[in-house]
Design an enzyme around this catalytic site. Sequence first.
Site, PDB file in Angstrom:
ATOM      1  N   PRO A   1       0.821  -1.226   0.000  1.00 51.92           N
ATOM      2  CA  PRO A   1       0.000   0.000   0.000  1.00 51.92           C
ATOM      3  C   PRO A   1       0.850   1.270   0.000  1.00 51.92           C
ATOM      4  O   PRO A   1       0.354   2.349  -0.311  1.00 51.92           O
ATOM      5  CB  PRO A   1      -0.816  -0.101   1.300  1.00 51.92           C
ATOM      6  CG  PRO A   1      -0.734  -1.530   1.722  1.00 51.92           C
ATOM      7  CD  PRO A   1       0.567  -2.051   1.193  1.00 51.92           C
TER       8      PRO A   1
ATOM      9  N   GLU B   1       1.042  -8.570   8.202  1.00 50.56           N
ATOM     10  CA  GLU B   1       1.173  -7.113   8.322  1.00 50.56           C
ATOM     11  C   GLU B   1       2.139  -6.557   7.281  1.00 50.56           C
ATOM     12  O   GLU B   1       2.303  -5.334   7.172  1.00 50.56           O
ATOM     13  CB  GLU B   1       1.645  -6.728   9.730  1.00 50.56           C
ATOM     14  CG  GLU B   1       0.637  -7.066  10.823  1.00 50.56           C
ATOM     15  CD  GLU B   1      -0.748  -6.500  10.558  1.00 50.56           C
ATOM     16  OE1 GLU B   1      -0.852  -5.282  10.355  1.00 50.56           O
ATOM     17  OE2 GLU B   1      -1.723  -7.278  10.554  1.00 50.56           O
TER      18      GLU B   1
ATOM     19  N   ARG C   1       0.415  -7.293 -21.005  1.00 48.07           N
ATOM     20  CA  ARG C   1      -0.362  -7.070 -22.228  1.00 48.07           C
ATOM     21  C   ARG C   1       0.249  -5.974 -23.117  1.00 48.07           C
ATOM     22  O   ARG C   1      -0.160  -5.810 -24.272  1.00 48.07           O
ATOM     23  CB  ARG C   1      -1.833  -6.816 -21.922  1.00 48.07           C
ATOM     24  CG  ARG C   1      -2.110  -5.568 -21.128  1.00 48.07           C
ATOM     25  CD  ARG C   1      -3.547  -5.536 -20.668  1.00 48.07           C
ATOM     26  NE  ARG C   1      -4.469  -5.653 -21.805  1.00 48.07           N
ATOM     27  CZ  ARG C   1      -4.681  -4.690 -22.681  1.00 48.07           C
ATOM     28  NH1 ARG C   1      -4.035  -3.537 -22.579  1.00 48.07           N
ATOM     29  NH2 ARG C   1      -5.521  -4.854 -23.673  1.00 48.07           N
TER      30      ARG C   1
ATOM     31  N   ASP D   1      -6.431   1.355 -26.817  1.00 48.89           N
ATOM     32  CA  ASP D   1      -7.082   1.129 -25.530  1.00 48.89           C
ATOM     33  C   ASP D   1      -7.311   2.423 -24.789  1.00 48.89           C
ATOM     34  O   ASP D   1      -6.495   3.326 -24.821  1.00 48.89           O
ATOM     35  CB  ASP D   1      -6.203   0.234 -24.641  1.00 48.89           C
ATOM     36  CG  ASP D   1      -6.663  -1.204 -24.670  1.00 48.89           C
ATOM     37  OD1 ASP D   1      -7.831  -1.419 -25.019  1.00 48.89           O
ATOM     38  OD2 ASP D   1      -5.847  -2.074 -24.342  1.00 48.89           O
TER      39      ASP D   1
HETATM   40  C1  JD8 Z   1       0.620  -6.255   0.127  1.00 47.33           C
HETATM   41  C2  JD8 Z   1       0.021  -7.548   3.442  1.00 47.33           C
HETATM   42  C3  JD8 Z   1      -2.104  -6.514   4.131  1.00 47.33           C
HETATM   43  C4  JD8 Z   1      -1.360  -4.218   4.589  1.00 47.33           C
HETATM   44  C5  JD8 Z   1      -2.291  -4.464   7.299  1.00 47.33           C
HETATM   45  C6  JD8 Z   1      -3.955  -5.766   6.129  1.00 47.33           C
HETATM   46  C7  JD8 Z   1      -0.958  -3.347  -2.916  1.00 47.33           C
HETATM   47  N1  JD8 Z   1      -3.229  -1.445  -3.109  1.00 47.33           N
HETATM   48  C8  JD8 Z   1      -3.023  -2.332  -2.077  1.00 47.33           C
HETATM   49  N2  JD8 Z   1      -3.795  -2.411  -1.002  1.00 47.33           N
HETATM   50  N3  JD8 Z   1      -3.311  -3.340  -0.185  1.00 47.33           N
HETATM   51  C9  JD8 Z   1      -2.187  -3.872  -0.706  1.00 47.33           C
HETATM   52  C10 JD8 Z   1      -1.386  -4.873  -0.024  1.00 47.33           C
HETATM   53  C11 JD8 Z   1      -1.757  -5.307   1.271  1.00 47.33           C
HETATM   54  C12 JD8 Z   1      -0.938  -6.188   1.964  1.00 47.33           C
HETATM   55  C13 JD8 Z   1       0.242  -6.664   1.401  1.00 47.33           C
HETATM   56  C14 JD8 Z   1      -0.191  -5.381  -0.579  1.00 47.33           C
HETATM   57  C15 JD8 Z   1       0.843  -7.516   2.358  1.00 47.33           C
HETATM   58  N4  JD8 Z   1      -1.033  -6.740   3.207  1.00 47.33           N
HETATM   59  C16 JD8 Z   1      -1.674  -5.537   5.201  1.00 47.33           C
HETATM   60  C17 JD8 Z   1      -0.980  -3.188   5.622  1.00 47.33           C
HETATM   61  C18 JD8 Z   1      -1.972  -3.104   6.715  1.00 47.33           C
HETATM   62  N5  JD8 Z   1      -2.585  -5.415   6.265  1.00 47.33           N
HETATM   63  C19 JD8 Z   1      -1.976  -3.216  -1.925  1.00 47.33           C
HETATM   64  N6  JD8 Z   1      -0.150  -3.456  -3.711  1.00 47.33           N
END
Ligand code: JD8
Length: 256
Positions: A89, A116, A153, A168
């Site tokens: 994120p 996490e 793609r 596209d």
């Molecule tokens: C990787 C673990 C979950 C994230 C606690 C719930 C991308 N756009 C996106 N949204 N979420 C992710 C993503 C979430 C992930 C992981 C990507 C590994 N989590 C964790 C932090 C808070 N949990 C993502 N790309």
Amino acid sequence: MTFDIVTIFPAMIEQPLALGVLGRAIENGTLDVKVHDLRDFTTDRHRVVDDVPYGGGPGMVLKPEPLFRALDAIEKTRGGPMTVLLTSPQGTRLTQEVARRLSREPHLVLLCGRYEGVDERVRARVTEEISIGDYVLSGGELAALVVVDAIARLVPGVVGDDQSVAEDSFSRGLLDFPHYTRPSELAGAGDAAGLKVPDVLLSGNHAEIRRWRKREAISRTLARRPELLVEAALDDEEREILRELVAERDRASRGV
Ligand code: JD8
């Protein structure tokens, strides 16, 4: 183009990639995609990939050593330069421009986090962190699939028709125009009127059809995603259509 994807859930990645245009491109060798089970890079009897966070708190963290070993093994097997992506994120937001840039790399490695997230020291081996958008997923696998799909793609030969990739939505910075197929008229049901395909599409007048599609794409973009128009690559005709649509909209908003 070569992809290596490291995950604790290989099945989540393998099936989706075996289908559709990507599946075909993997079959015919245009794409080389390998999915690696992170547990294969553990050394303990229970194949443990996670551990409690230093400092306490809820949840678990992906241990660094299996990820480092996976990267070492991939580097050794493939040889040559590799770009390591971590889906998270906190990453650079995936856009068509980012996908286009990454599609020019010969070898991408995607690391999928869980729990996490990954131990912070893994980032020392990461070229770029990528996020697919501002919402919370349970792990990096679905994000990695989105990243691979958007990039693969764009690799020449993956999508049969290069023209359709070039045209596209988003490669030009506009939303798509409406599409129709047969029948040209759907019978009405109950109170619903019959639903007809716009006459222009049945006219055989290709200049008019092209212009109608441009107008529809621009008018939808203006209504739904006006911010895209700031950066859209519009030709002279499209800029003229946009001026007309904006003038119409402004007239309508003044109630005339
Ligand atoms: C990787 C673990 C979950 C994230 C606690 C719930 C991308 N756009 C996106 N949204 N979420 C992710 C993503 C979430 C992930 C992981 C990507 C590994 N989590 C964790 C932090 C808070 N949990 C993502 N790309």
